[in-house]
Design an enzyme around this catalytic site. Structure first.
Site, PDB file in Angstrom:
ATOM      1  CD  GLU A 160      -2.976  -1.357   2.449  1.00 25.59           C
ATOM      2  OE1 GLU A 160      -2.698  -0.666   3.292  1.00 25.59           O
ATOM      3  OE2 GLU A 160      -3.959  -1.972   1.916  1.00 25.59           O
ATOM      4  CD  GLU A 167      -4.716 -11.011  -5.996  1.00 23.59           C
ATOM      5  OE1 GLU A 167      -3.976  -9.948  -5.437  1.00 23.59           O
ATOM      6  OE2 GLU A 167      -5.881 -11.278  -5.498  1.00 23.59           O
TER       7      GLU A 167
HETATM    8  N1  THU Z   1      -5.983  -6.821  -2.129  1.00 21.10           N
HETATM    9  C1  THU Z   1      -4.911  -7.804  -2.749  1.00 21.10           C
HETATM   10  O1  THU Z   1      -3.907  -7.593  -2.586  1.00 21.10           O
HETATM   11  N2  THU Z   1      -5.724  -8.489  -3.755  1.00 21.10           N
HETATM   12  C2  THU Z   1      -7.193  -8.678  -4.069  1.00 21.10           C
HETATM   13  O2  THU Z   1      -7.288  -9.171  -5.094  1.00 21.10           O
HETATM   14  C3  THU Z   1      -8.022  -7.811  -3.343  1.00 21.10           C
HETATM   15  C4  THU Z   1      -7.249  -6.527  -2.511  1.00 21.10           C
HETATM   16  C5  THU Z   1      -5.302  -5.984  -1.170  1.00 21.10           C
HETATM   17  C6  THU Z   1      -5.147  -4.286  -1.422  1.00 21.10           C
HETATM   18  C7  THU Z   1      -5.198  -3.606  -0.347  1.00 21.10           C
HETATM   19  O3  THU Z   1      -3.962  -3.567   0.044  1.00 21.10           O
HETATM   20  C8  THU Z   1      -6.180  -4.601   0.669  1.00 21.10           C
HETATM   21  O4  THU Z   1      -5.954  -5.728   0.119  1.00 21.10           O
HETATM   22  C9  THU Z   1      -7.475  -4.263   0.921  1.00 21.10           C
HETATM   23  O5  THU Z   1      -8.215  -3.887  -0.057  1.00 21.10           O
END
Ligand code: THU
Length: 135
Positions: A44, A55
């Protein structure tokens, strides 16, 4: 590599997930057809927009090293890195998968707290793909 091993590799990545804003940690492990594995975690950013999912981290690591043929991806995630329910890939990640993977054969493995593994073909999670064949 078995789907159980791929899930374990995805779980390891929860340790590296950088999530000071959501605290929702995700790990992924992408299996290439040549047997190699590329892992990823979500990362993030204070500006939110530059954040990236686990992914896509795995896909972009693999593609940037010349890999193009993919067999399966394992994904796990949960609040504070604790896996509870299955963690399906977001729509943006499904779109990225659709660019590089055969939707009828590419497998997506998800695991929950009981370590039950469910498996989907990309086409099940993303029917009617807008892909390169339409341009
Ligand atoms: N997130 C992922 O890493 N993969 C996904 O397919 C869904 C969401 C992450 C993004 C963010 O850092 C956190 O999960 C909350 O949305």
């Amino acid at each position: 590599m078995s789907k159980e091993q791929l899930i374990e590799a995805a779980k390891e990545m929860l340790n590296f997930s950088y999530t000071p804003y959501s605290n929702f940690k995700v790990g992924a492990a992408l299996l290439c057809k040549d047997g190699s594995v590329y892992t990823g975690c979500n990362i993030e950013n204070a500006s939110f927009g530059p954040s990236i999912c686990a992914e896509r981290t795995a896909f972009f690591k693999a593609i940037s090293e010349g890999k193009k043929d993919f067999e399966a991806i394992a994904i796990v995630g949960g609040r504070n890195g604790v896996i509870e329910d299955f963690c399906p890939p977001c729509g943006v990640c499904r779109q990225v998968m659709s660019e590089f993977c055969d939707p009828d054969t590419f497998d997506i493995y998800l695991a929950n707290a009981e370590n039950k593994i469910v498996s989907y073909k990309l086409t099940e999670l993303m029917p009617l793909i807008f892909g390169k064949d339409r341009i």
